[in-house]
Write a protein that holds these residues in place. Structure first.
Motif, short mmCIF file in Angstrom:
data_model
loop_
_atom_site.label_atom_id
_atom_site.label_comp_id
_atom_site.label_asym_id
_atom_site.label_seq_id
_atom_site.Cartn_x
_atom_site.Cartn_y
_atom_site.Cartn_z
N LYS A 199 -35.57 93.18 -24.40
CA LYS A 199 -34.90 91.91 -24.61
C LYS A 199 -35.82 90.84 -25.19
O LYS A 199 -35.40 89.71 -25.41
CB LYS A 199 -34.31 91.40 -23.28
CG LYS A 199 -33.38 92.39 -22.60
CD LYS A 199 -32.27 92.85 -23.51
CE LYS A 199 -31.40 93.90 -22.86
NZ LYS A 199 -30.36 94.41 -23.78
N LEU A 200 -37.08 91.19 -25.39
CA LEU A 200 -38.03 90.25 -25.97
C LEU A 200 -38.35 90.65 -27.40
O LEU A 200 -38.53 91.83 -27.70
CB LEU A 200 -39.32 90.21 -25.15
CG LEU A 200 -39.15 89.79 -23.68
CD1 LEU A 200 -40.51 89.76 -23.01
CD2 LEU A 200 -38.44 88.46 -23.55
N HIS A 201 -38.42 89.67 -28.28
CA HIS A 201 -38.66 89.92 -29.69
C HIS A 201 -40.08 90.43 -29.91
O HIS A 201 -41.01 90.11 -29.16
CB HIS A 201 -38.45 88.63 -30.49
CG HIS A 201 -38.26 88.84 -31.95
ND1 HIS A 201 -39.32 89.02 -32.81
CD2 HIS A 201 -37.14 88.90 -32.70
CE1 HIS A 201 -38.85 89.19 -34.04
NE2 HIS A 201 -37.52 89.11 -34.00
N PHE A 202 -40.25 91.25 -30.95
CA PHE A 202 -41.59 91.74 -31.28
C PHE A 202 -42.54 90.57 -31.54
O PHE A 202 -43.72 90.62 -31.19
CB PHE A 202 -41.53 92.63 -32.53
CG PHE A 202 -40.70 93.87 -32.36
CD1 PHE A 202 -40.59 94.49 -31.12
CD2 PHE A 202 -40.01 94.43 -33.43
CE1 PHE A 202 -39.84 95.63 -30.95
CE2 PHE A 202 -39.25 95.58 -33.27
CZ PHE A 202 -39.15 96.19 -32.03
N TYR B 222 -31.77 94.80 -28.30
CA TYR B 222 -32.28 93.43 -28.18
C TYR B 222 -31.21 92.48 -27.64
O TYR B 222 -31.45 91.75 -26.69
CB TYR B 222 -32.78 92.96 -29.54
CG TYR B 222 -33.36 91.56 -29.55
CD1 TYR B 222 -34.40 91.21 -28.68
CD2 TYR B 222 -32.87 90.60 -30.42
CE1 TYR B 222 -34.92 89.94 -28.68
CE2 TYR B 222 -33.40 89.32 -30.44
CZ TYR B 222 -34.42 88.99 -29.57
OH TYR B 222 -34.94 87.73 -29.58
N THR B 223 -30.03 92.48 -28.22
CA THR B 223 -28.97 91.57 -27.78
C THR B 223 -27.86 92.29 -27.01
O THR B 223 -26.93 91.63 -26.55
CB THR B 223 -28.35 90.85 -28.99
OG1 THR B 223 -27.79 91.82 -29.89
CG2 THR B 223 -29.39 90.03 -29.72
N MET C 21 -33.87 93.79 -35.16
CA MET C 21 -34.28 94.18 -33.82
C MET C 21 -33.31 95.18 -33.21
O MET C 21 -33.71 96.16 -32.58
CB MET C 21 -34.37 92.94 -32.92
CG MET C 21 -35.56 92.04 -33.18
SD MET C 21 -37.11 92.78 -32.63
CE MET C 21 -36.87 92.85 -30.88
N ASN C 22 -32.00 94.93 -33.39
CA ASN C 22 -31.00 95.83 -32.81
C ASN C 22 -31.00 97.20 -33.46
O ASN C 22 -30.46 98.15 -32.89
CB ASN C 22 -29.61 95.20 -32.93
CG ASN C 22 -29.42 94.07 -31.94
OD1 ASN C 22 -30.07 94.02 -30.91
ND2 ASN C 22 -28.54 93.15 -32.26
N PHE C 23 -31.57 97.34 -34.65
CA PHE C 23 -31.69 98.64 -35.28
C PHE C 23 -32.73 99.50 -34.56
O PHE C 23 -32.74 100.72 -34.69
CB PHE C 23 -32.10 98.50 -36.75
CG PHE C 23 -31.02 97.94 -37.62
CD1 PHE C 23 -29.68 98.08 -37.27
CD2 PHE C 23 -31.33 97.28 -38.78
CE1 PHE C 23 -28.68 97.55 -38.07
CE2 PHE C 23 -30.34 96.75 -39.59
CZ PHE C 23 -29.00 96.89 -39.24
N VAL C 24 -33.62 98.86 -33.80
CA VAL C 24 -34.73 99.57 -33.16
C VAL C 24 -34.56 99.64 -31.65
O VAL C 24 -34.78 100.69 -31.04
CB VAL C 24 -36.07 98.88 -33.51
CG1 VAL C 24 -37.25 99.64 -32.90
CG2 VAL C 24 -36.24 98.76 -35.02
N VAL C 25 -34.19 98.51 -31.03
CA VAL C 25 -34.04 98.45 -29.57
C VAL C 25 -32.75 97.72 -29.23
O VAL C 25 -32.11 97.12 -30.10
CB VAL C 25 -35.24 97.73 -28.90
CG1 VAL C 25 -36.53 98.51 -29.10
CG2 VAL C 25 -35.38 96.31 -29.45
#
Length: 382
Positions: free
Chosen positions: A17-20, A7-8, A1-5
């Motif tokens: 901040k919400l998972h796909f 997230y954390t 997730m952090n590679f894209v947005v």
């Protein structure tokens, strides 16, 4: 997730901040509920109502966080808890055969994670991304952290007993999950897994046998399990899978989970009762207690909500598990108890994690009763 947005990360928009997977589950929910009739029978009616109430109460809590300026903290509530209720409603909207299939698929994913973890432990090669720097290599499988891996593997053992797989497949799978728990270096989860296996043998009824034959069969099976378990533990120790036990159970990690409660010496009663900024609490934890994280769900929730609302939130979550476990097989209770005990030993339940959703789905997938297995031609619930 952090590679894209983000997230954390501390920065980034709220929608990042919400998972796909959270978006997917929340998007599928209205399609499942309103696109076709839903047929419920027996105890599933009460479970469905409980999930609806649970989701409604969580939405109110999330709105409270948004109004009080703690929008970033509401992300973990949505990702960890609200999505679990939504996933539960989706499962109950399915027919009993499909629920069982979903449970089998989810268990298969947990088993695949266990296989991957054992491979990582043997080869000392990590497959999935892992950003934490640890002194000792510990595999993660498909989980975000070794402790999460150990907890999921240990708690899944109880639900393997509820599948319709052949007995030798169940035994082999339970053995695999136990070894993966050891490979993860999750000491408390491994101890719980051992107790869980014994509880499954002793407490789960063998309905195909008479009471006398059941007692005799359980006695010899228990002796065989204890003997094989001793040999397995020796093999795991020889293979280096139990290296984290070399320093005992009580070590720095243990004290980190108890010293965190000293935080109450550095805050005011108002912060305890009404909550406060979690970044400020983390600074106190770092500077005064020399701890890197808030590794305690009760402490995290108290400063997130304030003590009264934290207690209310805890009651809501525990009440949901109680309602969906009512009339469920004993193995489901045993697996859930293992999950809860392992999760409360660290900060799993106060972070973004799919494990609450995983076990809500597993409970509902295998908690069917006799009336729920009737055909979909039964009268729909009101």
């Amino acid at each position: 997730m952090n590679f894209v947005v983000d997230y954390t990360a501390e920065t980034g928009a709220f929608y990042e901040k919400l998972h796909f997977g959270t978006y997917a589950i929340l998007g599928i929910l209205p399609l499942m509920l309103f696109s076709r009739p839903i047929y419920l029978a027996g105890h599933d009616i009460g479970r469905f109502k409980a999930l609806l109430r649970y989701c409604a109460l969580l939405v109110l809590l999330i709105v409270f966080l948004l109004v009080t300026g703690r929008a970033s903290s509401s992300g973990f509530l949505i990702d960890t808890y609200l999505v679990a209720g939504a996933a539960g409603l989706i499962v109950l909207a399915m027919n009993p055969a499909m629920r069982s299939t979903v449970g089998d698929v989810l268990l298969s994913i947990n088993i695949a994670s266990a296989v991957l973890a054992i491979f990582e432990a043997v080869t000392r090669t990590r497959i999935m991304p892992h950003v934490l720097n640890e002194e000792v290599f510990r595999p993660t499988g498909l989980a975000a952290h070794p402790l999460t891996l150990g907890m999921v593997c240990a708690a899944s053992i109880g639900f393997v007993a509820l599948t319709r797989w052949k007995n030798w497949v169940k035994v082999a799978t339970i053995l695999l999950l136990f070894v993966a728990t050891a490979a993860a270096g999750a000491r408390f989860a491994l101890l719980l897994a051992g107790v869980e296996v014994l509880a499954l043998l002793i407490l789960v009824p063998w309905t195909r046998l008479s009471p006398r034959h059941e007692r005799r069969a359980k006695f010899w099976t228990l002796l065989l399990t204890l003997g094989a378990g001793g040999a397995l533990i020796a093999g795991l120790a020889a293979g280096g899978f139990l290296s984290r036990f070399s320093g005992g159970v009580v070590d720095e990690n243990f004290y980190a989970r108890t010293d965190i409660y000293k935080i109450f010496d550095f805050v005011t009663w108002r912060e305890i009762m009404f909550g406060t900024d979690l970044n400020g609490i983390l600074e106190i934890v770092n500077e005064k207690l020399n701890l890197p994280f808030i590794e305690s769900t009760p402490v995290y929730l108290i400063f997130l909500f304030g003590a009264p609302l934290a207690l209310l939130f805890s009651v809501i979550v525990l009440w949901l598990f109680w309602r969906i476990l009512r009339h469920a097989p004993r193995a489901a209770w045993i697996g859930t108890a293992t999950f809860m005990a392992a999760a409360l030993s660290n900060n799993t339940l106060s972070s973004k994690t799919p494990v609450v959703t995983i076990f809500v789905v597993l409970i509902l997938a295998y908690a069917g009763n006799a009336t729920a297995t009737r055909s979909a031609s039964a009268a729909p619930a009101k």
